[in-house]
Scaffold this active site. Structure first.
Site, PDB file in Angstrom:
ATOM      1  N   HIS A 106     -12.115   1.581   8.334  1.00 57.84           N
ATOM      2  CA  HIS A 106     -11.851   0.914   7.047  1.00 57.84           C
ATOM      3  C   HIS A 106     -13.053   0.122   6.542  1.00 57.84           C
ATOM      4  O   HIS A 106     -13.590   0.422   5.491  1.00 57.84           O
ATOM      5  CB  HIS A 106     -10.605   0.024   7.098  1.00 57.84           C
ATOM      6  CG  HIS A 106      -9.425   0.646   7.748  1.00 57.84           C
ATOM      7  ND1 HIS A 106      -8.911   1.857   7.335  1.00 57.84           N
ATOM      8  CD2 HIS A 106      -8.656   0.247   8.804  1.00 57.84           C
ATOM      9  CE1 HIS A 106      -7.884   2.180   8.096  1.00 57.84           C
ATOM     10  NE2 HIS A 106      -7.706   1.219   8.992  1.00 57.84           N
ATOM     11  N   HIS A 159      -2.302   9.418  10.999  1.00 58.86           N
ATOM     12  CA  HIS A 159      -1.072   8.838  11.560  1.00 58.86           C
ATOM     13  C   HIS A 159       0.081   9.808  11.257  1.00 58.86           C
ATOM     14  O   HIS A 159       0.821   9.612  10.288  1.00 58.86           O
ATOM     15  CB  HIS A 159      -0.773   7.475  10.938  1.00 58.86           C
ATOM     16  CG  HIS A 159      -1.845   6.449  11.112  1.00 58.86           C
ATOM     17  ND1 HIS A 159      -2.049   5.779  12.301  1.00 58.86           N
ATOM     18  CD2 HIS A 159      -2.774   5.980  10.252  1.00 58.86           C
ATOM     19  CE1 HIS A 159      -3.054   4.923  12.159  1.00 58.86           C
ATOM     20  NE2 HIS A 159      -3.516   5.031  10.931  1.00 58.86           N
ATOM     21  N   ASP A 218      -6.969   8.204   6.923  1.00 59.76           N
ATOM     22  CA  ASP A 218      -5.826   7.304   7.118  1.00 59.76           C
ATOM     23  C   ASP A 218      -4.553   7.976   6.610  1.00 59.76           C
ATOM     24  O   ASP A 218      -3.699   7.343   5.973  1.00 59.76           O
ATOM     25  CB  ASP A 218      -6.043   5.963   6.403  1.00 59.76           C
ATOM     26  CG  ASP A 218      -5.263   4.822   7.045  1.00 59.76           C
ATOM     27  OD1 ASP A 218      -4.601   5.051   8.069  1.00 59.76           O
ATOM     28  OD2 ASP A 218      -5.314   3.699   6.514  1.00 59.76           O
ATOM     29  N   HIS A 240      -9.074  10.102  11.360  1.00 66.69           N
ATOM     30  CA  HIS A 240      -8.154   8.962  11.275  1.00 66.69           C
ATOM     31  C   HIS A 240      -6.848   9.414  10.635  1.00 66.69           C
ATOM     32  O   HIS A 240      -6.716   9.450   9.414  1.00 66.69           O
ATOM     33  CB  HIS A 240      -8.773   7.831  10.455  1.00 66.69           C
ATOM     34  CG  HIS A 240      -8.040   6.527  10.571  1.00 66.69           C
ATOM     35  ND1 HIS A 240      -8.630   5.377  11.055  1.00 66.69           N
ATOM     36  CD2 HIS A 240      -6.769   6.171  10.264  1.00 66.69           C
ATOM     37  CE1 HIS A 240      -7.755   4.384  11.039  1.00 66.69           C
ATOM     38  NE2 HIS A 240      -6.613   4.853  10.556  1.00 66.69           N
ATOM     39  N   LYS A 272      -7.244   2.264  20.497  1.00 67.51           N
ATOM     40  CA  LYS A 272      -7.268   1.748  19.116  1.00 67.51           C
ATOM     41  C   LYS A 272      -6.865   0.280  19.136  1.00 67.51           C
ATOM     42  O   LYS A 272      -5.828  -0.084  19.684  1.00 67.51           O
ATOM     43  CB  LYS A 272      -6.287   2.550  18.249  1.00 67.51           C
ATOM     44  CG  LYS A 272      -5.967   1.923  16.882  1.00 67.51           C
ATOM     45  CD  LYS A 272      -7.104   2.070  15.899  1.00 67.51           C
ATOM     46  CE  LYS A 272      -6.737   1.487  14.524  1.00 67.51           C
ATOM     47  NZ  LYS A 272      -5.735   2.258  13.800  1.00 67.51           N
ATOM     48  N   HIS A 327      -9.842  -0.966  14.146  1.00 65.32           N
ATOM     49  CA  HIS A 327      -9.368  -1.287  12.802  1.00 65.32           C
ATOM     50  C   HIS A 327      -9.965  -2.645  12.458  1.00 65.32           C
ATOM     51  O   HIS A 327      -9.704  -3.639  13.142  1.00 65.32           O
ATOM     52  CB  HIS A 327      -7.840  -1.332  12.819  1.00 65.32           C
ATOM     53  CG  HIS A 327      -7.219  -2.041  11.656  1.00 65.32           C
ATOM     54  ND1 HIS A 327      -6.496  -1.385  10.686  1.00 65.32           N
ATOM     55  CD2 HIS A 327      -7.182  -3.354  11.325  1.00 65.32           C
ATOM     56  CE1 HIS A 327      -6.054  -2.265   9.812  1.00 65.32           C
ATOM     57  NE2 HIS A 327      -6.462  -3.471  10.175  1.00 65.32           N
TER      58      HIS A 327
END
Length: 428
Positions: free
Chosen positions: A268, A85, A342, A83, A207, A248
């Site tokens: 999460h 970004h 994340d 995960h 996603k 998510h």
């Protein structure tokens, strides 16, 4: 005879071009943690081209192999972050999304991914990113063509969100015609189109933002944003095209909706309950708890106005300890838990702190290592190539100086990195 000589030269040229005469390399180390749960002392790993061809003791080393002796180091499979970004590296990331072009994000994102490779992360799954285009796949394609050295990249181009959801920009006036960082879709038909757009432009995952988010303004992570009809449309379209879906999902009911719909992973799971845990067990759903991002916010962005909501929610979550208790229960019950950070602008060595957070929840050090190697490879459907050091697998290999089974922080100090049989880092 002349024809035979020409034929032999042609055969040699063909073999060289296809790698049939590729150089063999042997790695020696004091300790091998192979990802399967085994520990091998004084191990040898033989590599030909980009693959591991043998694992064992020194007597397996071919006479024609070059040898890299890592001495007292511990060798492990390359790490997998499920995960990340890469284009989000500012606290005001939704405004920053509007400042930078897709081309600029590609250039800066490539550097971030290369830094992560140097820190031992040989595979990344992108959980959607803040870009109007698909720059992460331009990076992936350039790496795959050999133009640059970088990690293996899988994932989603965008996070699909409803209007006013966690992927929308909710703080501008009505008159401003801006493009959100997420891909906005409403209703079953738009959801189907969004999935098709993602696949068309290179996404091998889908996603979806089933619930509100921590980082965005104007939405509540405890709210469910997708209707059951929208969720069904996404799953039907993704399944038709053989694309797994990551969801998510913070809100309790949103987690359960997504699991029942058939998503492959929940990201999460901040407000998961025991019923949600049991549903994940029943459906074989993977859980990616993303623990280190809260640490990062509390340490770096504790005074950030842009992330005030996320910092406060994370602090409250820590004080209440509810998520930790539920995740510990999920571990004890046997939910398949992978490692995902994340990563939103972490320094390259920071993501490895996720291992320690998993251990705090009740994993053994070996289980935590497997979460970031073997389990994540299975999540990606790439277990034939990644996740363990075994014959036939890609030669994605890292080494640390000490023993991460006794000191997990060793994984924050990776000294040696090989990807696809190519050494890209060798300290000391």
């Amino acid at each position: 005879m002349r024809l035979k000589r020409y034929g032999l030269r042609f055969l040699i040229a063909c073999c060289l071009s296809t790698g049939a005469f590729a150089q063999k390399t042997a790695l020696l180390c004091k300790r091998l943690i192979d990802g399967t749960g085994k520990i091998v002392q004084n191990a040898a790993i033989v590599i030909e081209a980009d693959r591991i061809i043998a694992v064992g003791s020194k007597d397996i080393i071919p006479k024609d192999a070059s040898v890299i002796d890592l001495g007292d180091f511990t060798v492990l499979p390359g790490l997998i972050d499920a995960h990340v970004h890469p284009f989000i590296d500012k606290d005001d990331y939704q405004i920053d999304h509007l400042r930078r072009s897709s081309a600029q994000k590609a250039l800066e994102g490539l550097k971030i991914m290369q830094d992560l490779l140097q820190a031992g992360w040989t595979t990344l799954r992108i959980a959607g990113d803040a870009d109007v285009a698909y720059a992460q796949f331009d990076i992936r394609n350039a790496i795959n063509k050999g133009l640059f050295t970088g990690p293996h990249i899988y994932g989603a181009g965008h996070y699909i969100s409803v209007t006013g959801g966690g992927g929308d920009i909710n703080f501008t006036s009505y008159e401003q015609p801006i493009i959100a960082d997420g891909l906005i879709a409403n209703g079953p038909d738009e959801m189907r189109k969004a999935v098709r757009e993602e696949i068309k432009h290179g996404s091998d995952w889908i996603k979806i933002m089933v619930t509100g988010a921590f980082m965005t303004v104007g939405d509540n992570p405890q709210d469910v944003h997708f209707s059951s009809e929208e969720l069904t449309a996404v799953m039907e379209e993704a399944n038709r095209r053989h694309r797994p879906v990551m969801a998510h999902a913070h809100a309790t009911e949103g987690i359960k909706m997504a699991v029942r719909a058939g998503v492959r992973s929940i990201e999460h799971a901040s407000y998961i309950d025991e019923e949600g845990i049991d549903l994940m067990l029943k459906n074989g759903t993977y859980l990616i708890p993303t623990l280190s991002v809260d640490l990062f916010f509390q340490e770096k962005y504790f005074n950030s106005k842009a992330l005030a909501k996320a910092v406060q929610l994370g602090k409250h979550e820590k004080d209440e300890n509810t998520k930790s208790k539920m995740l510990s229960l999920a571990i004890r019950k046997g939910v398949k838990i992978g490692l995902g950070t994340d990563n939103v602008g972490f320094p390259a060595t920071f993501p490895a702190r996720e291992f320690a957070e998993l251990i705090k929840l009740g994993m053994t050090p070996m289980q935590a290592i497997q979460a970031g190697t073997k389990v994540n490879a299975e999540l990606l459907g790439k277990e034939k190539d990644l996740g363990t050091i075994e014959a036939g697998k890609l030669a994605d290999i890292i080494a640390v100086k000490g023993d991460p089974l006794t000191d997990i922080t060793e994984l924050q100090q990776v000294k040696f990195v090989m990807i696809g049989g190519k050494v890209v880092k060798s300290d000391n």
